[in-house]
Write an enzyme that holds these catalytic residues in place. Sequence first.
Site, PDB file in Angstrom:
ATOM      1  N   ASP A  54       0.817  -1.215   0.000  1.00 25.59           N
ATOM      2  CA  ASP A  54       0.000   0.000   0.000  1.00 25.59           C
ATOM      3  C   ASP A  54       0.853   1.268   0.000  1.00 25.59           C
ATOM      4  O   ASP A  54       2.036   1.250   0.367  1.00 25.59           O
ATOM      5  CB  ASP A  54      -0.879   0.024   1.259  1.00 25.59           C
ATOM      6  CG  ASP A  54      -1.991  -1.019   1.232  1.00 25.59           C
ATOM      7  OD1 ASP A  54      -1.961  -1.915   0.381  1.00 25.59           O
ATOM      8  OD2 ASP A  54      -2.879  -0.927   2.096  1.00 25.59           O
ATOM      9  N   HIS A 114       3.973  -2.070   2.908  1.00 18.83           N
ATOM     10  CA  HIS A 114       4.042  -0.726   2.318  1.00 18.83           C
ATOM     11  C   HIS A 114       5.259  -0.546   1.432  1.00 18.83           C
ATOM     12  O   HIS A 114       6.394  -0.688   1.918  1.00 18.83           O
ATOM     13  CB  HIS A 114       4.044   0.330   3.435  1.00 18.83           C
ATOM     14  CG  HIS A 114       2.786   0.322   4.238  1.00 18.83           C
ATOM     15  ND1 HIS A 114       2.594  -0.534   5.280  1.00 18.83           N
ATOM     16  CD2 HIS A 114       1.633   1.040   4.098  1.00 18.83           C
ATOM     17  CE1 HIS A 114       1.370  -0.340   5.777  1.00 18.83           C
ATOM     18  NE2 HIS A 114       0.778   0.607   5.074  1.00 18.83           N
TER      19      HIS A 114
HETATM   20 ZN   LIG Z   1      -2.618   2.933   3.511  1.00 17.41          ZN
END
Ligand SMILES: [Zn+2]
Length: 216
Positions: free
Chosen positions: A9, A164
């Site tokens: 993400d 991430h």
């Molecule tokens: Zn996020």
Amino acid sequence: MKKITLTFDNGPTPGVTEAILALLAERGIKTTFFVLGNRISDPVGAALLDKIVAHGHWVGNHSFTHSVAFGDSTEPGYAIREICDTQALIAERGISGRLFRPFGNFGLLGPHLLSEEALAYLMEHRFTCVAWNSVPHDWDDPARWVERCLADVVKQDWTVVVLHDIENAVLTRLPELLDALEKHDIEIVQSFPEEVVLIRDGEPTSLKPSHVAGRS
Ligand SMILES: [Zn+2]
């Protein structure tokens, strides 16, 4: 055999996303990248998005600014703008799928995820909305997230982990995670289990009142 679905993400990030793509390609692993509109709005970000797709990964919309969680916002039109502006950039790259992931405050699930306005828009435009069941905190504890992720994998049949592709997060220890998953015979898949799919093609599936502001 236990399963894991890897998701990345808040990117793409030049210098990070390419390295993740190379690591995944070496092992033939396919994942999903939930991108931010403000990171794909320049030519560098757009090229990274193309590269993600060329590697066979799926792309999802993760808002434009990742600032105020939709359920926490009181500004009319805010959530729709965040989704719509990002989706336009994704569509510009020739991606027709409509995959969306809301963001939680520090990875928590709760009524901050969605507002009635956001939900109505996602349903009307037939989005598939994907949550998660593991947040090992790669972004704020890059030294220990692998152990937390593996603990989640052990206690669930199918783990959907939020990682991430940003600076100082997943990259350094990603090879260790992939080695450990291989060693423990965990199957890495690209699809999502029904329990984390809140909406599928515009129809509510695992959506709960506790995911929408003001419903519970
Ligand atoms: Zn996020």
